[in-house]
Motif scaffolding. Structure first.
Motif, PDB file in Angstrom:
ATOM      1  N   SER A   1       1.402   5.645  -2.346  1.00 56.47           N
ATOM      2  CA  SER A   1       0.562   5.424  -1.175  1.00 56.47           C
ATOM      3  C   SER A   1      -0.776   4.794  -1.575  1.00 56.47           C
ATOM      4  CB  SER A   1       0.339   6.758  -0.458  1.00 56.47           C
ATOM      5  OG  SER A   1      -0.460   6.586   0.669  1.00 56.47           O
TER       6      SER A   1
ATOM      7  N   GLN B   1       4.349   0.744   9.629  1.00 54.11           N
ATOM      8  CA  GLN B   1       3.699  -0.069   8.593  1.00 54.11           C
ATOM      9  C   GLN B   1       4.655  -1.109   8.029  1.00 54.11           C
ATOM     10  OE1 GLN B   1       1.217   1.905   5.540  1.00 54.11           O
ATOM     11  NE2 GLN B   1       1.595   3.792   6.684  1.00 54.11           N
TER      12      GLN B   1
ATOM     13  N   LEU C   1       5.725   0.056  -0.281  1.00 53.16           N
ATOM     14  CA  LEU C   1       6.077   0.918   0.854  1.00 53.16           C
ATOM     15  C   LEU C   1       7.587   1.117   0.967  1.00 53.16           C
ATOM     16  CD1 LEU C   1       3.520  -0.170   3.608  1.00 53.16           C
ATOM     17  CD2 LEU C   1       3.483   1.876   2.163  1.00 53.16           C
TER      18      LEU C   1
ATOM     19  N   LEU D   1       5.221   5.390   8.550  1.00 49.33           N
ATOM     20  CA  LEU D   1       5.721   4.465   7.538  1.00 49.33           C
ATOM     21  C   LEU D   1       6.578   3.350   8.146  1.00 49.33           C
ATOM     22  CD1 LEU D   1       5.883   3.661   4.568  1.00 49.33           C
ATOM     23  CD2 LEU D   1       7.787   5.277   4.306  1.00 49.33           C
TER      24      LEU D   1
ATOM     25  N   THR E   1      -2.244   1.074  -0.596  1.00 49.18           N
ATOM     26  CA  THR E   1      -3.573   0.902   0.003  1.00 49.18           C
ATOM     27  C   THR E   1      -4.381  -0.141  -0.754  1.00 49.18           C
ATOM     28  OG1 THR E   1      -3.598   3.172   0.831  1.00 49.18           O
ATOM     29  CG2 THR E   1      -5.746   2.101   0.540  1.00 49.18           C
TER      30      THR E   1
ATOM     31  N   LEU F   1       8.353   3.831  -1.336  1.00 51.05           N
ATOM     32  CA  LEU F   1       7.953   5.084  -0.705  1.00 51.05           C
ATOM     33  C   LEU F   1       9.004   5.521   0.324  1.00 51.05           C
ATOM     34  CD1 LEU F   1       5.790   7.275  -0.440  1.00 51.05           C
ATOM     35  CD2 LEU F   1       4.563   5.766   1.133  1.00 51.05           C
TER      36      LEU F   1
ATOM     37  N   PHE G   1       4.747  10.143  -4.486  1.00 51.70           N
ATOM     38  CA  PHE G   1       4.419   9.508  -3.203  1.00 51.70           C
ATOM     39  C   PHE G   1       2.920   9.313  -3.029  1.00 51.70           C
ATOM     40  CE2 PHE G   1       5.632  13.980  -2.537  1.00 51.70           C
ATOM     41  CZ  PHE G   1       4.401  14.526  -2.146  1.00 51.70           C
TER      42      PHE G   1
END
Length: 157
Positions: free
Chosen positions: A112, A147, A131, A144, A116, A134, A108
């Motif tokens: 992440s 996002q 994502l 999350l 980014t 994730l 993870f």
């Protein structure tokens, strides 16, 4: 150790509170941050200290030694990816993130970091894809869902 990690990841998938998620992630990081070799652990620790001090070149050298000595140790690749990122070498960082995820698809931290970098590069579709990966590992990770919703809204407009 694999069975312990599998168990922690299974619990992470169903964890719903921020405190529980953080505790499980900490448990996973504890296992990721040991090579099983005392000498190599010292290189890892030295690299982490160098990175914290802003000496990214030294950190990269320490992590590179660790990777050469134990190429299957995913956290060596992840730490070097972080050091490259902090030094502004995004291409090198992305290559190390890819290797981290080849060795540990559930990483993870690497996912992440990848998200980014993709967001910084303006790749919203790629960021959304990462994502979503994730979210399969830790669906209730704080922030999350927001996002994901924001990215999906951006892509629809």
């Amino acid at each position: 150790m694999t069975n312990e990690l599998d168990e922690l990841f299974a619990r992470l998938r169903v964890a719903t509170t921020p405190a529980e998620i953080e505790a499980l992630q900490d448990g996973i990081w504890q296992r990721w941050l040991t090579t099983g070799d005392q000498l190599l652990d010292k290189y890892l620790e030295s690299g982490i200290r160098a990175m914290s001090a802003g000496d990214y070149t030294h950190a990269i050298n320490e992590f590179s030694y660790l990777i050469e000595a134990q190429p299957s140790f995913s956290e060596g690749w992840n730490k070097r990816a972080t050091a490259y990122y902090l030094r502004g070498e995004y291409r090198a960082s992305l290559l190390d993130v890819a290797e981290t995820l080849r060795l540990e698809p559930r990483h993870f931290g690497a996912l992440s970091g990848w998200a980014t970098m993709l967001r910084m590069l303006g790749d919203h579709r790629g960021t959304l894809h990462v994502l979503k990966r994730l979210a399969r590992i830790c669906p209730h990770l704080p922030g999350l869902a927001n996002q994901l919703r924001d990215l999906e809204d951006e892509l629809e407009s």
